[in-house]
Every structure is written in structure tokens, then in C-alpha cells.
Write a protein that holds these residues in place. Structure first.
Motif, PDB file in Angstrom:
ATOM      1  N   TYR A  95       4.763 -31.690 -57.839  1.00  0.00           N
ATOM      2  CA  TYR A  95       5.637 -32.859 -57.877  1.00  0.00           C
ATOM      3  C   TYR A  95       5.653 -33.490 -56.492  1.00  0.00           C
ATOM      4  N   VAL A  96       5.483 -34.815 -56.432  1.00  0.00           N
ATOM      5  CA  VAL A  96       5.515 -35.527 -55.161  1.00  0.00           C
ATOM      6  C   VAL A  96       6.966 -35.903 -54.855  1.00  0.00           C
ATOM      7  N   GLU A  97       7.512 -35.256 -53.836  1.00  0.00           N
ATOM      8  CA  GLU A  97       8.881 -35.540 -53.417  1.00  0.00           C
ATOM      9  C   GLU A  97       8.935 -36.742 -52.487  1.00  0.00           C
ATOM     10  N   GLU A  98       7.880 -36.901 -51.681  1.00  0.00           N
ATOM     11  CA  GLU A  98       7.873 -37.968 -50.681  1.00  0.00           C
ATOM     12  C   GLU A  98       6.428 -38.252 -50.270  1.00  0.00           C
ATOM     13  N   GLY A 104       1.833 -39.060 -44.740  1.00  0.00           N
ATOM     14  CA  GLY A 104       2.772 -37.973 -44.492  1.00  0.00           C
ATOM     15  C   GLY A 104       3.640 -37.842 -45.728  1.00  0.00           C
ATOM     16  N   GLY A 105       4.020 -36.617 -46.090  1.00  0.00           N
ATOM     17  CA  GLY A 105       4.819 -36.460 -47.290  1.00  0.00           C
ATOM     18  C   GLY A 105       5.156 -35.023 -47.588  1.00  0.00           C
ATOM     19  N   ILE A 106       5.774 -34.836 -48.755  1.00  0.00           N
ATOM     20  CA  ILE A 106       6.226 -33.516 -49.191  1.00  0.00           C
ATOM     21  C   ILE A 106       5.864 -33.324 -50.657  1.00  0.00           C
ATOM     22  N   LEU A 107       5.297 -32.149 -50.960  1.00  0.00           N
ATOM     23  CA  LEU A 107       5.013 -31.750 -52.332  1.00  0.00           C
ATOM     24  C   LEU A 107       5.862 -30.539 -52.694  1.00  0.00           C
ATOM     25  N   ILE A 108       6.233 -30.446 -53.964  1.00  0.00           N
ATOM     26  CA  ILE A 108       6.815 -29.235 -54.519  1.00  0.00           C
ATOM     27  C   ILE A 108       5.758 -28.653 -55.457  1.00  0.00           C
ATOM     28  N   ASP A 109       5.217 -27.492 -55.082  1.00  0.00           N
ATOM     29  CA  ASP A 109       4.202 -26.804 -55.890  1.00  0.00           C
ATOM     30  C   ASP A 109       4.856 -25.656 -56.644  1.00  0.00           C
ATOM     31  N   THR A 110       4.536 -25.540 -57.933  1.00  0.00           N
ATOM     32  CA  THR A 110       4.963 -24.384 -58.714  1.00  0.00           C
ATOM     33  C   THR A 110       3.716 -23.691 -59.247  1.00  0.00           C
ATOM     34  N   PHE A 111       3.763 -22.365 -59.266  1.00  0.00           N
ATOM     35  CA  PHE A 111       2.618 -21.559 -59.687  1.00  0.00           C
ATOM     36  C   PHE A 111       3.064 -20.508 -60.690  1.00  0.00           C
TER      37      PHE A 111
END
Length: 114
Positions: free
Chosen positions: A59-62, A97-104
């Protein structure tokens, strides 16, 4: 993997690991079945092309990310997400520049030292 995170993790108390090359990682919670991780990208940082046995939802948070999954490239922005099946090559470049939320699933053993 026998490890698991605490039940409650607080962002201002949870370690942010410097991975080098403009990438940092913060664990959001995990057990042997599931893992969530916040990944910080500096402007221009690249998540190298790789594959693993885990199913992944990101998910792209930023920020803006140029994602490649199985040879197909798409631009993802805040609020967008993607599914990466097991063993499929993928990578991302973040020009802003940014933030991802990775789930595995299952959890990435290599992220917790097992």
C-alpha cells in the motif's frame, strides 16, 4: 519462525532500521503467518528487483512509485496498492520520496534474523 512481535507497537518507540541506499524499514507487527512493514524511501531510492516465496500486498502511504511486477510497470500514488504473487520478480523506484506499507504471508524470516 518462532518469533513474534509484541501485541502493541508504537511508531515513536519502534526501531527504524537503515537499509542503506535511501531505504529504511520499521516493523509494524508479525508472527509466523503474517508480517507488516513500513518502508521509507528517500527521493530517487530504488527497491531492487527481486522475488521471494511470500505473497505480498503493498500500500502506498505517501509519494509516487514506479512499480514493476512480472515485467509490467505501473505508477502508483498515495492510496494505491498492488498484489505480488509468490516467486514473481518485482521492484520499485521512488522519484519523489515516499512510504510503503508492505504485508507478507508467511512472514519474511530474513527480516527478523531467522
Amino acid at each position: 519462525m518462532n518469533k513474534q512481535s509484541e501485541h502493541f507497537l508504537f511508531g515513536n518507540e519502534t526501531e527504524i532500521e537503515d537499509l542503506g541506499n535511501g531505504l529504511k524499514r520499521q516493523m509494524l507487527g508479525f508472527n509466523h503467518e503474517l508480517m507488516a512493514v513500513k518502508v521509507f524511501f528517500d527521493k530517487g531510492a530504488e527497491g531492487y528487483t527481486h522475488a521471494h516465496r511470500h505473497s505480498q500486498v503493498t500500500y502506498v502511504e505517501e509519494g509516487e512509485f514506479h512499480f514493476s511486477i512480472g515485467g509490467e510497470m505501473k505508477i502508483l500514488r498515495k492510496g494505491d496498492s498492488c498484489l505480488i504473487p509468490p516467486h514473481v520478480e518485482h521492484g520499485a523506484v521512488c522519484p519523489t520520496g515516499g512510504i510503503l506499507i508492505d504485508t507478507f504471508s508467511p512472514a519474511r524470516e530474513d527480516f527478523v534474523g531467522e
